[in-house]
Write a protein that holds these residues in place. Sequence first.
Motif, PDB file in Angstrom:
ATOM      1  N   TYR A   7       0.714  -1.180   0.040  1.00  0.00           N
ATOM      2  CA  TYR A   7      -0.003  -0.117  -0.105  1.00  0.00           C
ATOM      3  C   TYR A   7       0.672   1.391  -0.024  1.00  0.00           C
ATOM      4  N   LEU A   8       1.920   1.438   0.776  1.00  0.00           N
ATOM      5  CA  LEU A   8       2.716   2.500   0.901  1.00  0.00           C
ATOM      6  C   LEU A   8       3.627   2.558  -0.582  1.00  0.00           C
ATOM      7  N   LYS A   9       3.931   1.585  -1.075  1.00  0.00           N
ATOM      8  CA  LYS A   9       4.514   1.674  -2.288  1.00  0.00           C
ATOM      9  C   LYS A   9       3.857   2.159  -3.580  1.00  0.00           C
ATOM     10  N   GLU A  10       2.501   1.888  -3.512  1.00  0.00           N
ATOM     11  CA  GLU A  10       1.404   2.123  -4.660  1.00  0.00           C
ATOM     12  C   GLU A  10       1.241   3.735  -4.431  1.00  0.00           C
ATOM     13  N   GLN A  11       1.257   4.071  -3.186  1.00  0.00           N
ATOM     14  CA  GLN A  11       1.037   5.617  -2.895  1.00  0.00           C
ATOM     15  C   GLN A  11       1.891   6.500  -3.344  1.00  0.00           C
ATOM     16  N   ARG A  12       3.150   6.030  -2.793  1.00  0.00           N
ATOM     17  CA  ARG A  12       4.490   6.616  -3.305  1.00  0.00           C
ATOM     18  C   ARG A  12       4.419   6.932  -4.871  1.00  0.00           C
ATOM     19  N   ALA A  35      12.988  -1.871   2.581  1.00  0.00           N
ATOM     20  CA  ALA A  35      12.772  -2.741   3.666  1.00  0.00           C
ATOM     21  C   ALA A  35      11.222  -2.872   4.004  1.00  0.00           C
ATOM     22  N   ILE A  36      10.694  -1.448   4.485  1.00  0.00           N
ATOM     23  CA  ILE A  36       9.428  -1.429   4.861  1.00  0.00           C
ATOM     24  C   ILE A  36       8.288  -1.724   3.795  1.00  0.00           C
ATOM     25  N   GLU A  37       8.713  -1.333   2.452  1.00  0.00           N
ATOM     26  CA  GLU A  37       7.859  -1.581   1.235  1.00  0.00           C
ATOM     27  C   GLU A  37       7.797  -3.218   1.070  1.00  0.00           C
ATOM     28  N   GLU A  38       9.001  -3.896   1.467  1.00  0.00           N
ATOM     29  CA  GLU A  38       9.148  -5.373   1.203  1.00  0.00           C
ATOM     30  C   GLU A  38       8.714  -6.307   2.269  1.00  0.00           C
ATOM     31  N   GLY A  39       8.335  -5.474   3.349  1.00  0.00           N
ATOM     32  CA  GLY A  39       7.698  -6.220   4.686  1.00  0.00           C
ATOM     33  C   GLY A  39       8.992  -6.894   5.453  1.00  0.00           C
ATOM     34  N   ASP A  40      10.366  -6.628   5.157  1.00  0.00           N
ATOM     35  CA  ASP A  40      11.550  -7.223   5.826  1.00  0.00           C
ATOM     36  C   ASP A  40      11.790  -6.492   6.799  1.00  0.00           C
ATOM     37  N   ALA A  50      11.187   0.569  13.758  1.00  0.00           N
ATOM     38  CA  ALA A  50      10.385   0.070  12.711  1.00  0.00           C
ATOM     39  C   ALA A  50       9.006   0.666  12.429  1.00  0.00           C
ATOM     40  N   ARG A  51       8.271   0.731  13.613  1.00  0.00           N
ATOM     41  CA  ARG A  51       7.037   1.589  13.962  1.00  0.00           C
ATOM     42  C   ARG A  51       7.312   3.064  13.682  1.00  0.00           C
ATOM     43  N   ALA A  52       8.184   3.670  14.091  1.00  0.00           N
ATOM     44  CA  ALA A  52       8.561   5.012  14.130  1.00  0.00           C
ATOM     45  C   ALA A  52       8.875   5.304  12.760  1.00  0.00           C
ATOM     46  N   PHE A  53       9.594   4.546  11.885  1.00  0.00           N
ATOM     47  CA  PHE A  53      10.018   4.742  10.415  1.00  0.00           C
ATOM     48  C   PHE A  53       8.751   4.654   9.554  1.00  0.00           C
ATOM     49  N   ILE A  54       7.920   3.681   9.827  1.00  0.00           N
ATOM     50  CA  ILE A  54       6.579   3.454   8.928  1.00  0.00           C
ATOM     51  C   ILE A  54       5.700   4.794   9.301  1.00  0.00           C
ATOM     52  N   LYS A  55       5.723   5.567  10.357  1.00  0.00           N
ATOM     53  CA  LYS A  55       4.705   6.429  10.810  1.00  0.00           C
ATOM     54  C   LYS A  55       5.279   7.486  10.178  1.00  0.00           C
ATOM     55  N   THR A  56       6.604   7.755   9.961  1.00  0.00           N
ATOM     56  CA  THR A  56       7.195   9.041   9.410  1.00  0.00           C
ATOM     57  C   THR A  56       6.973   8.690   7.819  1.00  0.00           C
ATOM     58  N   TYR A  57       7.060   7.526   7.233  1.00  0.00           N
ATOM     59  CA  TYR A  57       6.844   7.395   5.784  1.00  0.00           C
ATOM     60  C   TYR A  57       5.352   7.802   5.543  1.00  0.00           C
ATOM     61  N   GLU A  59       3.449   9.681   7.032  1.00  0.00           N
ATOM     62  CA  GLU A  59       3.242  11.079   6.984  1.00  0.00           C
ATOM     63  C   GLU A  59       3.784  11.866   5.787  1.00  0.00           C
ATOM     64  N   ALA A  60       4.887  11.476   5.312  1.00  0.00           N
ATOM     65  CA  ALA A  60       5.257  12.072   4.187  1.00  0.00           C
ATOM     66  C   ALA A  60       4.811  12.023   2.911  1.00  0.00           C
ATOM     67  N   LEU A  61       3.885  10.754   2.952  1.00  0.00           N
ATOM     68  CA  LEU A  61       3.011  10.541   1.880  1.00  0.00           C
ATOM     69  C   LEU A  61       1.500  11.406   1.866  1.00  0.00           C
ATOM     70  N   GLY A  62       1.467  12.170   3.247  1.00  0.00           N
ATOM     71  CA  GLY A  62       0.050  12.761   3.429  1.00  0.00           C
ATOM     72  C   GLY A  62      -0.941  12.012   3.635  1.00  0.00           C
ATOM     73  N   LEU A  63      -0.729  10.866   4.466  1.00  0.00           N
ATOM     74  CA  LEU A  63      -1.641   9.704   4.646  1.00  0.00           C
ATOM     75  C   LEU A  63      -1.822  10.091   6.234  1.00  0.00           C
ATOM     76  N   ASP A  64      -3.395   9.391   6.608  1.00  0.00           N
ATOM     77  CA  ASP A  64      -3.773   9.470   7.956  1.00  0.00           C
ATOM     78  C   ASP A  64      -2.992   8.384   8.755  1.00  0.00           C
ATOM     79  N   VAL A  65      -2.064   8.562   9.663  1.00  0.00           N
ATOM     80  CA  VAL A  65      -1.289   7.485  10.321  1.00  0.00           C
ATOM     81  C   VAL A  65      -2.228   6.867  11.295  1.00  0.00           C
ATOM     82  N   ASP A  66      -3.172   7.162  11.999  1.00  0.00           N
ATOM     83  CA  ASP A  66      -3.953   6.217  12.542  1.00  0.00           C
ATOM     84  C   ASP A  66      -4.809   5.543  12.104  1.00  0.00           C
TER      85      ASP A  66
END
Length: 296
Positions: A7-12, A35-40, A50-57, A59-66
Amino acid sequence: MTELGTYLKEQRETLGVSLEQIQSTTKIQKRYIVAIEEGDYKQLPGAFYARAFIKTYAEALGLDVDEVFETYKRDLPEPETQPVVELSRRATYSKSTAPKKSVAKRWIPNIIIIALIFAIGVALYYGFQAFQDGDNTRTATPQQNEVTIDEGDAPSKETNAPAEEPKEEEPAKEEEPVKEEEKKPLAAKTTAGQDITYEVPTDGTMSVSIRIKKDASPSPFVGVRDTSLEGEALAPDHINASDPNPIVVKDAKTDVIRIRVGSIKGIDSIIVNDQELKLNRSLLVQNIYLKKVATP
């Protein structure tokens, strides 16, 4: 590959943002983003990072983190438990078993200081009273000097006559300032998905100013192109908060300008030929087209 990473890769890719741009915006290394996009998640420093990186990623795409965390909570790494550290009995009871100073020893220095301050205050008071008494004995009442008035100095009857009072001039009326007509924001002409078109009435060129909010987090992606000249960039793309703000395009000789906005929440205003656009805040990602039309 997890559903969250896909999902994150498609949005990017939908936003047209490269891995290098995400790395520059989030300050996360490119290999961690892959690694986040591949789930590794084993490639990441730990579950907390990992959770902090996913949250920042996200937000950078303009998504609702919650919303992202709730939808893909199965794909998120479990948070690490913090170890409980027990203090030894020696550390626990060290403060309680320490010898305490007696009350008398603690208060004796304070009593001495207070006594000294009181003695100095009494000495100053009596010294000031003695100085005032001595000064009063030296002062005497001054004698009043007699003043004689010469008849020649007396005012004449003519000078005593009241002078004619000048006529008061009527205050000039202040002219009321002419109020300039306020321009209404330019509303969108058509909307089709993420494409929003505005018609700009002008017989000359178009000048654009895009102001980005200073507290926008993350800073939105903004690109300005000339669609009539095969997508030539009219200004450098805005990726980081350190990039120039506002983005300014002067006297563009084109019929259509396209503004690609990655997160409309981070845009403060867009002004075309001194006329502000009425922005649609419901669409996060937008392609704003400024179409030049002849003035009526």
